[in-house]
Design an enzyme around this catalytic site. Structure first.
Site, PDB file in Angstrom:
ATOM      1  N   ARG A  40      46.953  46.550   6.226  1.00 34.54           N
ATOM      2  CA  ARG A  40      46.041  45.580   6.847  1.00 34.54           C
ATOM      3  C   ARG A  40      44.622  45.699   6.303  1.00 34.54           C
ATOM      4  NH1 ARG A  40      48.459  45.447  13.032  1.00 34.54           N
ATOM      5  NH2 ARG A  40      50.039  43.905  12.497  1.00 34.54           N
ATOM      6  N   GLY A 379      57.439  39.249  13.259  1.00 35.53           N
ATOM      7  CA  GLY A 379      57.275  40.623  12.798  1.00 35.53           C
ATOM      8  C   GLY A 379      58.534  41.191  12.166  1.00 35.53           C
TER       9      GLY A 379
END
Ligand code: ADP
Ligand code: MG
Length: 422
Positions: A40, A379
């Site tokens: 991320r 996800g």
């Protein structure tokens, strides 16, 4: 909802203080707190580097985990978990917060950028304010975990105002958090010109594009565990898609609703009527609605389960459906081959068990070969495509689990709605 939003390239940022909301909610080792994946942080680099190259002073912020910002509430929650109230000291609470400090993120971000990332000790306190005021063009500051502030999750206007007062422009690049109306994801936009960073822009282009103006035919592949968690997605896509393909655990509720035998498979009997309604709705709208024709079932829910192939709706007692069968794969691959756009949410089987990953893998392979625009949301779907080695073959893999689901449900996302229209 308008998905056409101003981006960081549409506003003047040079010499300005820019408040940048990132998604630095990184996975951490439970014991040591070490960052276990910097994916991320890496994903945020293009927008950060662009801003720094433009000579903006970047005030980055993010949440990390779910800290309890109020001591009293923390005590209550711990007591509910059975902890001895006498042991619940303020010191322990502060330790629990310290574990969720963004300081390790600042360190990793600094390594990736090859420059110092100044870390603030708070979000809108003395330290943050002083460091933000002293920040020069081309420098970057990271505020402390936004959820250390009680007002963050309540979208408190005072907190939003205090955050906004440190900057002149707001850039949001935290797609994983846009479905939440929090002070740092939506509230600040009331006080600053608000635009998207490159990550959100890409999500809007692909997810938004697939929904608002898809290249047709639009084929939606829907799977995963439960129908109940995908009702909103199916409903919305029934309005938009030309073909809907159903796989995964949810398919057994559809099968049972049509009188099929599903053995021990995942079944949500409360949703059987609804499943029938959806099939009828698809028919009325002329949407092709494809259900599995064969099933790979196992004698238990385990990687080493014995397996057998049966016709859909003929799962023997004591067995459960864990993957779609080869006939279904063929049918679904044919449906995908002529598509203009494919949206995929939810694996076709229990892909975590290699013996039951074949259906999911075959679909991933089929998608990798089409000329269609392929968009993966969810996800576990993203994890499946990555694990099976097809990630770089897809047009877009959404980075937000919950956010991409709400997107596919057609819901208004507060963190997107608050950005300036292009
Ligand atoms: P996403 O996160 O992509 O939205 P979901 O969370 O809805 O997807 O579903 C993913 C889960 O569904 C996976 O963990 C997978 O093992 C499970 N699943 C898929 N098929 C089955 C099945 N036949 N039986 C039980 N679980 C299943
Ligand atoms: Mg999931």
């Amino acid at each position: 909802m308008n998905y056409n939003k101003k981006t960081v390239k549409d506003v003047e940022v040079s010499g300005k203080k820019v408040l940048l909301r990132c998604d630095f909610n990184v996975p951490q080792d439970k014991e040591t707190g070490a960052i276990t994946s910097d994916k991320r942080i890496v994903a945020a680099l293009p927008t950060i580097q662009y801003l720094l190259e433009q000579d903006a002073a970047v005030i980055a912020c993010s949440h990390l985990g779910k800290p309890e910002a109020s001591f009293d509430k923390w005590v209550k929650k711990q007591a509910e978990k059975g902890k001895d109230p006498a042991s619940l000291t303020e010191e322990k609470w502060k330790k629990s917060l310290a574990k969720l400090s963004l300081a390790p993120v600042a360190k990793r971000l600094g390594e990736l950028l090859g420059k110092e990332v100044v870390m603030a000790a708070d979000v809108v306190g003395e330290d943050a304010k002083a460091k933000a005021a002293a920040l020069k063009p081309g420098e970057i500051l990271l505020l402390e975990n936004t959820r250390f502030e009680k007002g963050e999750t309540k979208n408190d206007p005072e907190l939003a105002k205090a955050m906004a007062s440190m900057a002149e422009v707001y850039v949001s690049d935290a797609f994983g958090a846009v479905h939440r109306a929090h002070a740092s994801t939506a509230g600040v936009a009331d006080y600053l010109p608000a635009v998207s960073g490159f990550l959100i822009q890409k999500e809007l282009d692909f997810l938004g594009g697939a929904i608002a103006s898809p290249k047709r035919p639009l084929v939606a592949i829907l799977g995963g565990a439960k129908v109940s968690s995908k009702i909103g997605v199916i409903n919305n896509l029934l309005e938009i898609a030309d073909t809907i393909i159903i796989g995964g655990g949810m398919s057994y509720t559809f099968s049972a609703a049509q009188g099929g035998k599903v053995g021990n498979s995942l079944l949500e009997s409360d949703w059987m009527d609804y499943s029938k309604e959806m099939i009828a709705k698809a028919e009325a709208k002329g949407v092709k609605f494809l259900l599995p024709v064969d099933t790979v079932c196992g004698d238990k829910f385990a990687p080493d389960a014995k397996s057998q192939l049966v016709k859909a709706g003929e799962i023997p007692d004591g067995w459960e459906g864990l993957d779609i069968g080869p006939e279904t794969v063929k049918l679904y691959c044919d449906a995908v081959s002529g598509a203009g756009t494919v949206i995929w949410n939810g694996p076709m089987g229990v892909f975590e068990f290699p013996a039951f990953a074949k259906g999911t893998e075959a679909m991933a392979e089929a998608l990798s070969k089409t000329s269609a625009i392929t968009v993966i949301g969810g996800g576990d779907s993203a994890a499946a495509v990555e694990q099976l080695g097809y990630a770089d073959k897809m047009s877009h893999i959404s980075t937000g689990g919950g956010a991409s689901l709400e997107f596919l449900e057609g819901k208004e996302l507060p963190g997107v709605a608050c950005l300036l229209d292009a």
